[in-house]
Design an enzyme around this catalytic site. Structure first.
Site, PDB file in Angstrom:
ATOM      1  N   ASP A  10       1.443  -4.766  28.192  1.00 55.93           N
ATOM      2  CA  ASP A  10       2.175  -4.773  29.469  1.00 55.93           C
ATOM      3  C   ASP A  10       2.460  -6.228  29.879  1.00 55.93           C
ATOM      4  O   ASP A  10       1.546  -7.044  29.970  1.00 55.93           O
ATOM      5  CB  ASP A  10       1.320  -4.071  30.529  1.00 55.93           C
ATOM      6  N   MET A  11       3.735  -6.521  30.099  1.00 59.68           N
ATOM      7  CA  MET A  11       4.124  -7.883  30.459  1.00 59.68           C
ATOM      8  C   MET A  11       3.541  -8.272  31.825  1.00 59.68           C
ATOM      9  O   MET A  11       3.396  -7.426  32.700  1.00 59.68           O
ATOM     10  CB  MET A  11       5.646  -7.999  30.519  1.00 59.68           C
ATOM     11  N   GLU A 105       6.256  -2.039  29.306  1.00 68.18           N
ATOM     12  CA  GLU A 105       4.967  -1.609  28.742  1.00 68.18           C
ATOM     13  C   GLU A 105       5.111  -0.526  27.682  1.00 68.18           C
ATOM     14  O   GLU A 105       6.052   0.256  27.700  1.00 68.18           O
ATOM     15  CB  GLU A 105       4.009  -1.141  29.844  1.00 68.18           C
TER      16      GLU A 105
HETATM   17  P1  TTP Z   1       4.631  -3.665  36.413  1.00 69.37           P
HETATM   18  O1  TTP Z   1       4.245  -3.819  34.963  1.00 69.37           O
HETATM   19  O2  TTP Z   1       3.985  -2.584  37.189  1.00 69.37           O
HETATM   20  O3  TTP Z   1       4.341  -5.018  37.189  1.00 69.37           O
HETATM   21  P2  TTP Z   1       4.512  -6.513  36.719  1.00 69.37           P
HETATM   22  O4  TTP Z   1       4.875  -6.615  35.276  1.00 69.37           O
HETATM   23  O5  TTP Z   1       5.464  -7.208  37.652  1.00 69.37           O
HETATM   24  O6  TTP Z   1       3.091  -7.129  36.994  1.00 69.37           O
HETATM   25  P3  TTP Z   1       1.729  -6.859  36.191  1.00 69.37           P
HETATM   26  O7  TTP Z   1       1.328  -8.210  35.645  1.00 69.37           O
HETATM   27  O8  TTP Z   1       0.780  -6.338  37.200  1.00 69.37           O
HETATM   28  O9  TTP Z   1       2.042  -5.872  35.092  1.00 69.37           O
HETATM   29  O10 TTP Z   1       6.197  -3.461  36.523  1.00 69.37           O
HETATM   30  C1  TTP Z   1       7.121  -4.102  35.637  1.00 69.37           C
HETATM   31  C2  TTP Z   1       8.362  -4.536  36.395  1.00 69.37           C
HETATM   32  O11 TTP Z   1       8.972  -3.404  37.019  1.00 69.37           O
HETATM   33  C3  TTP Z   1       8.098  -5.500  37.515  1.00 69.37           C
HETATM   34  O12 TTP Z   1       8.120  -6.859  37.092  1.00 69.37           O
HETATM   35  C4  TTP Z   1       9.197  -5.212  38.499  1.00 69.37           C
HETATM   36  C5  TTP Z   1       9.507  -3.763  38.281  1.00 69.37           C
HETATM   37  N1  TTP Z   1       8.923  -2.950  39.390  1.00 69.37           N
HETATM   38  C6  TTP Z   1       9.737  -2.633  40.497  1.00 69.37           C
HETATM   39  O13 TTP Z   1      10.910  -2.991  40.534  1.00 69.37           O
HETATM   40  N2  TTP Z   1       9.185  -1.894  41.522  1.00 69.37           N
HETATM   41  C7  TTP Z   1       7.891  -1.476  41.507  1.00 69.37           C
HETATM   42  O14 TTP Z   1       7.436  -0.824  42.476  1.00 69.37           O
HETATM   43  C8  TTP Z   1       7.064  -1.806  40.372  1.00 69.37           C
HETATM   44  C9  TTP Z   1       5.623  -1.375  40.326  1.00 69.37           C
HETATM   45  C10 TTP Z   1       7.634  -2.543  39.350  1.00 69.37           C
HETATM   46 MG    MG Z   2       3.825  -5.527  33.822  1.00 69.66          MG
END
Ligand code: TTP
Ligand code: MG
Length: 386
Positions: A10-11, A105
């Protein structure tokens, strides 16, 4: 080591990290991507911004209060899609068994890759280095014996984490985990569990599977297994997504129509977000409603054009509920989804959009917000259009 065959990748702070890469001046700074408009919500926040309490789905207005010095940027979805494709082509190199879960992811089944790349830990390290080298971004990886544990593991040490949960460490890894981290435990279920003084995974352990099944049905049985780290699901790469849906069981049965519509909008946003993440739209919108007596009804509608926006999903679902007079009894569960999926093509300019339709929607949402102050009632569309 033999059983560490499931990897979840997961990025880290995906959209913000891409923005920081595109503009190195932003590195090390609190970057918030999402709506820049008055009514937008945060898509994601860089780890620097998270220190201020800013997180995904928070209204931008609130984020600005918590982190006034933050750098607020509009979402550039096409750019993130392109980076996403690069990342998936890296993952695809390691194994054909890649199950894409969202824009950033995936699960990988790496059994059988050892001869080519070395042991599972080595493979995880190679993937991290490969992603870093090719995209200048970091990815967190969880390595374990099944999907459930691998996903929890990738989240454990973000950003740039590599967490290994082998068969011997399952118990200690799960013991103090918040019960809400377990798949299938939403707010309503968590509230029921709290009545039994169950707050952490270890609190579930004294109960037998039968006891939990008797109290909570299938969900109880599943809870028993997951709390012991048991999960038999396979990584299924080709598994085309057939539908995207979201449903909510309410802590108390609901009769208030406005409140139900507010929930419906929130769920439509979630469905829309997942469709956009996977570049999908759908030809059928469906709803599911369960009443206090457990009777359950499903209805569906197939509009002329496929849908993906939260607004359209919401309006069609609302139409289904209203035209069938489904709000007449107290509601236990409400769900909305989109099926018959196809790939999203380049947006075409619609010359026939009626401008007043959106105004009406704004009014409805504002009305709902005023009444219920639901933090999450916002317009997902803004995430993509701002
Ligand atoms: P995530 O993998 O949930 O979050 P993230 O990559 O930003 O942070 P983490 O290090 O905790 O993994 O979501 C991936 C992308 O999806 C995120 O960068 C932006 C988008 N996203 C939204 O637009 N709205 C949301 O509510 C969520 C959870 C994510
Ligand atoms: Mg992420």
């Amino acid at each position: 080591m033999k059983n560490l065959q499931i990897l979840h990748a997961d990025m880290d702070a995906f959209f913000s990290s891409v923005e920081q890469r595109e503009n190195p001046e932003l590195k090390g700074k609190p970057v918030i991507v999402g709506g820049v408009s008055r009514r937008g919500v945060v898509a994601t926040a860089s780890y620097e911004a998270r220190k201020f309490g800013v997180h995904s789905a928070m209204p931008v207005a609130q984020a600005r209060k918590l982190c006034p010095q933050g750098i607020y940027l509009p979402s550039r979805h096409q750019l993130y899609q392109q980076v996403s494709r690069e990342i998936f082509s890296i993952l695809d190199k390691y194994t054909p068994l890649v199950e894409k879960l969202s824009i950033d992811e995936a699960f990988l089944d790496i059994k059988g890759c050892e001869r080519l790349y070395g042991n599972p830990v080595k493979i995880a390290k190679l993937i991290k280095a490969d992603v870093k080298q090719q995209t200048e971004l970091t990815i967190s990886i969880g390595l374990s014996i099944n999907k459930f544990l691998a996903k929890l593991a990738s989240d454990y040490d973000k950003p740039d984490g590599l967490t290994i949960v082998n068969a011997n460490s399952v118990k200690s890894f799960l013991a103090d985990l918040d019960i809400k981290k377990i798949w299938g435990v939403g707010d309503a279920f968590a509230a029921q569990l709290a009545q039994l003084n169950i707050f952490k995974v270890r609190d579930v352990w004294p109960y037998s599977q039968e006891e939990l099944r008797n109290r909570f049905g299938k969900a109880g049985s599943k809870l028993f297994l997951l709390c012991r780290g048991i999960d038999q699901r396979q990584v299924s790469p080709g598994s085309e997504i057939k539908s995207v849906s979201h449903e909510e069981t309410f802590a108390e049965n609901l009769l208030d129509k406005d409140k139900l519509l507010a929930y419906l909008f929130k769920m439509s946003e979630k469905v829309s977000f997942r469709l956009h993440s996977n570049s999908l739209k759908g030809k059928t919108v469906f709803i599911k409603i369960r009443y206090a007596d457990f009777s359950t009804l499903n209805r569906q509608i197939s509009p002329a054009d496929p849908v993906a926006s939260a607004e359209k999903i919401y309006y069609l679902a609302k139409e289904l509920l209203e035209s069938n007079e489904l709000f007449s009894h107290p509601v236990r569960l409400l769900g909305v989804g989109v099926a018959n999926l196809t790939a999203q093509k380049q947006q075409q300019l619609n010359l026939f959009t009626k401008p007043d339709q959106n105004n009406k929607l704004d009014e409805t949402i504002d009305e709902l917000k005023r009444k219920y102050g639901f933090e999450k009632i916002s317009r997902a569309r803004k995430l993509y259009l701002d």
